[in-house]
Design a protein around this motif. Sequence first.
Motif, PDB file in Angstrom:
ATOM      1  N   LEU A   1      11.715  71.612  59.780  1.00 54.43           N
ATOM      2  CA  LEU A   1      11.622  72.574  60.874  1.00 54.43           C
ATOM      3  C   LEU A   1      12.172  71.972  62.165  1.00 54.43           C
ATOM      4  N   HIS A   2      11.830  70.714  62.416  1.00 52.77           N
ATOM      5  CA  HIS A   2      12.299  70.041  63.624  1.00 52.77           C
ATOM      6  C   HIS A   2      13.818  69.947  63.647  1.00 52.77           C
ATOM      7  N   LEU A   3      14.420  69.548  62.541  1.00 58.10           N
ATOM      8  CA  LEU A   3      15.876  69.401  62.483  1.00 58.10           C
ATOM      9  C   LEU A   3      16.570  70.751  62.628  1.00 58.10           C
ATOM     10  N   HIS A   4      16.025  71.772  61.966  1.00 56.78           N
ATOM     11  CA  HIS A   4      16.641  73.097  62.052  1.00 56.78           C
ATOM     12  C   HIS A   4      16.552  73.655  63.467  1.00 56.78           C
ATOM     13  N   GLN A   5      15.385  73.518  64.084  1.00 56.42           N
ATOM     14  CA  GLN A   5      15.200  74.058  65.421  1.00 56.42           C
ATOM     15  C   GLN A   5      16.071  73.334  66.445  1.00 56.42           C
ATOM     16  N   ARG A   6      16.252  72.043  66.280  1.00 56.45           N
ATOM     17  CA  ARG A   6      17.120  71.299  67.205  1.00 56.45           C
ATOM     18  C   ARG A   6      18.546  71.850  67.153  1.00 56.45           C
ATOM     19  N   ALA A   7      19.002  72.163  65.943  1.00 60.97           N
ATOM     20  CA  ALA A   7      20.356  72.708  65.805  1.00 60.97           C
ATOM     21  C   ALA A   7      20.447  74.091  66.431  1.00 60.97           C
ATOM     22  N   ARG A   8      19.414  74.912  66.269  1.00 61.26           N
ATOM     23  CA  ARG A   8      19.436  76.266  66.836  1.00 61.26           C
ATOM     24  C   ARG A   8      19.419  76.213  68.364  1.00 61.26           C
ATOM     25  N   VAL A   9      18.597  75.334  68.913  1.00 61.07           N
ATOM     26  CA  VAL A   9      18.525  75.207  70.374  1.00 61.07           C
ATOM     27  C   VAL A   9      19.874  74.773  70.932  1.00 61.07           C
ATOM     28  N   ARG A  10      20.523  73.819  70.255  1.00 56.50           N
ATOM     29  CA  ARG A  10      21.814  73.324  70.724  1.00 56.50           C
ATOM     30  C   ARG A  10      22.850  74.438  70.761  1.00 56.50           C
ATOM     31  N   LYS A  11      22.736  75.398  69.824  1.00 50.74           N
ATOM     32  CA  LYS A  11      23.687  76.501  69.765  1.00 50.74           C
ATOM     33  C   LYS A  11      23.207  77.733  70.525  1.00 50.74           C
ATOM     34  N   SER A  12      22.057  77.598  71.204  1.00 55.53           N
ATOM     35  CA  SER A  12      21.474  78.715  71.980  1.00 55.53           C
ATOM     36  C   SER A  12      21.197  79.921  71.099  1.00 55.53           C
ATOM     37  N   ILE A  13      20.677  79.663  69.891  1.00 55.77           N
ATOM     38  CA  ILE A  13      20.313  80.726  68.957  1.00 55.77           C
ATOM     39  C   ILE A  13      18.794  80.835  68.924  1.00 55.77           C
ATOM     40  N   ALA A  14      18.284  82.033  69.158  1.00 50.30           N
ATOM     41  CA  ALA A  14      16.838  82.240  69.153  1.00 50.30           C
ATOM     42  C   ALA A  14      16.274  81.981  67.761  1.00 50.30           C
ATOM     43  N   SER A  15      15.091  81.375  67.704  1.00 46.81           N
ATOM     44  CA  SER A  15      14.480  81.040  66.419  1.00 46.81           C
ATOM     45  C   SER A  15      12.976  80.947  66.579  1.00 46.81           C
ATOM     46  N   ASP A  16      12.244  81.734  65.816  1.00 44.25           N
ATOM     47  CA  ASP A  16      10.786  81.756  65.852  1.00 44.25           C
ATOM     48  C   ASP A  16      10.264  80.656  64.924  1.00 44.25           C
ATOM     49  N   ALA A  17       9.785  79.563  65.500  1.00 42.86           N
ATOM     50  CA  ALA A  17       9.357  78.414  64.699  1.00 42.86           C
ATOM     51  C   ALA A  17       8.197  78.758  63.775  1.00 42.86           C
ATOM     52  N   GLY A  18       7.289  79.623  64.229  1.00 48.23           N
ATOM     53  CA  GLY A  18       6.149  79.992  63.401  1.00 48.23           C
ATOM     54  C   GLY A  18       6.569  80.733  62.148  1.00 48.23           C
ATOM     55  N   LYS A  19       7.449  81.714  62.301  1.00 53.84           N
ATOM     56  CA  LYS A  19       7.937  82.464  61.146  1.00 53.84           C
ATOM     57  C   LYS A  19       8.763  81.573  60.223  1.00 53.84           C
ATOM     58  N   LEU A  20       9.593  80.719  60.812  1.00 48.64           N
ATOM     59  CA  LEU A  20      10.424  79.840  59.989  1.00 48.64           C
ATOM     60  C   LEU A  20       9.564  78.874  59.178  1.00 48.64           C
ATOM     61  N   LYS A  21       8.489  78.391  59.757  1.00 51.73           N
ATOM     62  CA  LYS A  21       7.617  77.477  59.020  1.00 51.73           C
ATOM     63  C   LYS A  21       7.022  78.159  57.800  1.00 51.73           C
ATOM     64  N   GLY A  22       6.593  79.423  57.961  1.00 50.73           N
ATOM     65  CA  GLY A  22       6.070  80.163  56.814  1.00 50.73           C
ATOM     66  C   GLY A  22       7.123  80.362  55.745  1.00 50.73           C
ATOM     67  N   LEU A  23       8.341  80.682  56.172  1.00 46.14           N
ATOM     68  CA  LEU A  23       9.431  80.891  55.215  1.00 46.14           C
ATOM     69  C   LEU A  23       9.769  79.597  54.486  1.00 46.14           C
TER      70      LEU A  23
END
Length: 282
Positions: A140-162
């Motif tokens: 989750l940490h690695l994925h979110q870092r990439a999304r933030v760098r690209k300015s792409i919105a990402s719900d960490a709570g939902k992604l963790k469940g997925l």
Amino acid sequence: MPTFSTHPTSWFADPGWIESLGMNTAPTHAPLVATRIKGVRAWITPPWAIESATEPEAWARFRQELDQSGVPLIVCDLPPGQRGSWNNTWIVQSRHTRWLRATGNTPTFPALPKHRAKQIRKGTERGLTLQPERDINLLLHLHQRARVRKSIASDAGKLKGLLSWVLDSMHQSTYVVRDEYGEAIASATFLHDQGRTVYAFGGQLRSPISSLATVMLIQQGISDAAAVGNEIFDFGGSADPGVDRFYAEFGAEMQFRERAVRIAPWAKRWLKFVRPDLLSND
């Protein structure tokens, strides 16, 4: 024999995808979620899914459901290569992914380009190691870092469940690459459908060696696709021209994807201001 196998139907048609997100399924013959976009009631392709998968025989019924619905906003992503017959109330957007295909009597994926194979050797020489991974928080940490760098919105709570649901399945393979000090610098999850393996969740800490790690992961994904007998490695697509060129360098060919968007007239002015991408005709 690999420890993973292909999904019996499709990852993107599996009800577990939406359930793991904690979202509601729209009442249609294709998996769409019922949600709100900037306050507007909507049926959309599930977050992180690359398509609203539906069986060809259910397509006519699905289209009828969409046309008859009073939902103000609908965003539907068709499977690669599939085209819909949309009337003029719809905005049709052309997208693409890239597929690397195995060929020959005994299907074999093409060898990596020489400069990419050289990068893998260089990565190994610099102490990079690739290993299976199940640590959800790390991924989750690695994925979110990439999304933030690209300015792409990402719900960490939902992604963790997925991700928790994905990692419990035997129809995926997930890896991280660690540097010489043991720090995880890149990750990838590959989803194995019947005939197609999808590069679905990637993550990365940007560094001088992160590109080497990414190539190592892609090589592993292609190898996993071959291991389960799949003849297509799907790079998942990217709207970033630089990333798309990178995928093309592996010999991956463009594969058309269609997004259909319908917006109620009263909602267009608001969405044009807050989500102009939804009104683009590309």
